[in-house]
Design a protein around this motif. Structure first.
Motif, PDB file in Angstrom:
ATOM      1  N   ASN A 333     -16.157  -9.502  -6.554  1.00  0.00           N
ATOM      2  CA  ASN A 333     -15.391  -8.334  -6.123  1.00  0.00           C
ATOM      3  C   ASN A 333     -16.039  -7.713  -4.890  1.00  0.00           C
ATOM      4  N   GLU A 334     -15.885  -6.414  -4.683  1.00  0.00           N
ATOM      5  CA  GLU A 334     -16.185  -5.798  -3.392  1.00  0.00           C
ATOM      6  C   GLU A 334     -17.622  -5.968  -2.900  1.00  0.00           C
ATOM      7  N   LEU A 361     -10.442  -7.610  -4.933  1.00  0.00           N
ATOM      8  CA  LEU A 361     -10.885  -6.536  -4.047  1.00  0.00           C
ATOM      9  C   LEU A 361     -10.060  -5.264  -4.244  1.00  0.00           C
ATOM     10  N   ASP A 362     -10.746  -4.165  -4.445  1.00  0.00           N
ATOM     11  CA  ASP A 362     -10.110  -2.844  -4.480  1.00  0.00           C
ATOM     12  C   ASP A 362     -10.317  -2.219  -3.110  1.00  0.00           C
ATOM     13  N   LEU A 363      -9.361  -2.422  -2.225  1.00  0.00           N
ATOM     14  CA  LEU A 363      -9.523  -1.970  -0.844  1.00  0.00           C
ATOM     15  C   LEU A 363      -9.528  -0.455  -0.718  1.00  0.00           C
ATOM     16  N   PHE A 366     -13.159   0.938  -0.288  1.00  0.00           N
ATOM     17  CA  PHE A 366     -13.994   0.515   0.836  1.00  0.00           C
ATOM     18  C   PHE A 366     -14.307   1.703   1.741  1.00  0.00           C
ATOM     19  N   TYR A 369     -18.589  -0.658   5.782  1.00  0.00           N
ATOM     20  CA  TYR A 369     -19.214  -1.907   5.390  1.00  0.00           C
ATOM     21  C   TYR A 369     -19.930  -2.590   6.564  1.00  0.00           C
ATOM     22  N   CYS A 397      -5.639  -8.334  -3.789  1.00  0.00           N
ATOM     23  CA  CYS A 397      -5.935  -7.067  -3.124  1.00  0.00           C
ATOM     24  C   CYS A 397      -4.702  -6.176  -2.940  1.00  0.00           C
TER      25      CYS A 397
END
Length: 425
Positions: A333-334, A361-363, A366, A369, A397
């Motif tokens: 994941n992220e 992915l849990d956008l 974010f 990064y 996502c």
């Protein structure tokens, strides 16, 4: 007086009179209904097996059904006590269980399930008194060489040296372990261990374990808990608090799932708990934590909801450069996209036979990064051996337009994965 393994229980006559209800013609209802009692026609062993899925109190109650059922409950191969009142020192409930064990036939016991529905309490005296009622039942089961044991009691320490050498499955719920190691070396046939909602502030050691599940638990901070179970083939770890445990090598591991909770606080390798992340390298510490121990897995799931993501112990472990030579299926994941996709690129380059890659992915979570634009297009000279095996690539996502997804596609392309092979959900 019935006994098992030398254990016996003196009590009153709680069950006296229960069978007397059968003095009235027990077949009257069956005859009136004009039906056939097919259940009672089954062999005793099969009926007792079915009864073993009932709570013990309900299994005993079957004695009033018919004359055939009067004593079947005495040989049921399971002890299942799930009555909160039993743990409050209530005379009636405690007497029931004591009588049950006193009257039970000396037959094999396959399962012992003792659970408390009461919540954690700060009243130490209450906990000691409540456990005083439960402990003889536990000892009885162990004396019967029970192979499957489940214990649920709020934050009570149990001396695990009492565990029978014949135990094959052990389930521990809402227990606290501190002060010494959970060493199962004397229990050489224990294959399955599940620990749920426990406090684990000790090392866990076992040579025989094949399956280990630790979830909704907390670990300590100083020192870091160590798990040594070299013969594991299935491992699931999902703590919610504390430092991730130190995992010894698991060369037989087939499937592993690691999910670090948001309160699994990690420290930078500089050793400062308050550090927000610096340039300290793994060389400042003399051990790896998790990934080296998991490097022999075939199926691996590595996720974290820790904050900040770039301090995930999973990412820090990559500096020890473990090789995943058997890995065929991977879910990340992220955490794998932090600091220019360090985690993702590492697994692409160190998993030579990887066949399935899933990025979940849990956008929405974010933040910064430190992403740099990846220049260029797919270059056949840069394609690695990965392209010979990787057949399934899935990015979950919710959007295909995000810059993160775009850059992941470029990274995969640079490692020999054609764009048409990438599925985005």
């Amino acid at each position: 007086m019935s006994s098992c393994g030398g254990w016996s229980f003196g009590a009153g006559h709680t069950f006296d009179g229960m069978s007397e209800k059968l003095n009235y013609e027990e077949n009257i209802q069956t005859e009136a209904a004009g039906g056939e009692d097919r259940i009672s026609a089954l062999p005793d062993e099969l009926l007792q097996y079915v009864m073993s899925f009932l709570l013990s109190r309900d299994a005993v109650r079957t004695c009033v059904l018919a004359r055939r059922w009067r004593t079947l409950w005495k040989s049921v191969p399971a002890l299942r006590i799930d009555d909160p009142d039993s743990y409050h020192g209530a005379t009636g409930s405690s007497t029931f269980v004591d009588e049950l064990l006193r009257l039970r036939d000396p037959t094999p016991l396959n399962v012992c399930d003792i659970r408390s529905g009461c919540q954690e309490t700060a009243n130490t005296n209450w906990a000691k008194e409540a456990f005083r009622h439960m402990e003889p039942w536990l000892l009885y089961a162990l004396s019967c060489q029970v192979p499957v044991l489940r214990i649920c009691f709020p934050w009570r320490v149990i001396n695990m040296t009492l565990v029978s050498s014949h135990l094959k499955r052990l389930h521990l719920y809402r227990m606290r372990f501190e002060g010494c190691s959970l060493d199962f070396s004397s229990c050489q046939v224990l294959e399955v261990l599940e620990m749920k909602a426990c406090h684990i502030h000790v090392n866990l050691l076992s040579q025989s374990l094949r399956f280990l599940k630790i979830h909704n638990t907390s670990f300590g901070f100083d020192p870091r808990t160590r798990i040594s179970a070299p013969n594991l083939i299935g491992f699931r770890l999902a703590p919610f608090y504390g430092l991730a445990p130190l995992l010894d090598s698991m060369p037989s591991l087939v499937a592993a799932s690691i999910t670090l909770g948001e309160m699994c606080e990690e420290m930078c390798y500089c050793g400062n708990l308050s550090c927000g992340g610096c340039d300290a390298q793994a060389g400042n510490n003399d051990y790896h934590v998790a990934l080296q121990g998991l490097s022999g897995a075939t199926n691996l799931k590595l996720t974290t909801i820790s904050y900040p993501i770039r301090l995930s112990v999973l990412r820090m472990d990559l500096t020890w450069r473990p090789m995943f030579r058997k890995l065929k299926k991977l879910l990340l994941n992220e955490w794998c996209v932090a600091d220019d996709f360090t985690g993702l690129i590492y697994f692409l380059q160190h998993s030579p036979i990887l066949e399935t890659l899933i990025l979940q992915l849990d956008l929405q979570t974010f933040e910064d990064y430190h992403l740099n634009e990846i220049e260029g297009s797919c270059n056949s000279r840069e394609q690695s051996l990965l392209s010979q095996h990787l057949k399934v690539v899935k990015i979950i996502c919710g959007t295909q337009e995000d810059v993160i997804v775009h850059r992941i596609s470029k990274i995969l392309c640079a490692h020999g994965v054609p764009s048409e092979q990438i599925e985005i959900e």
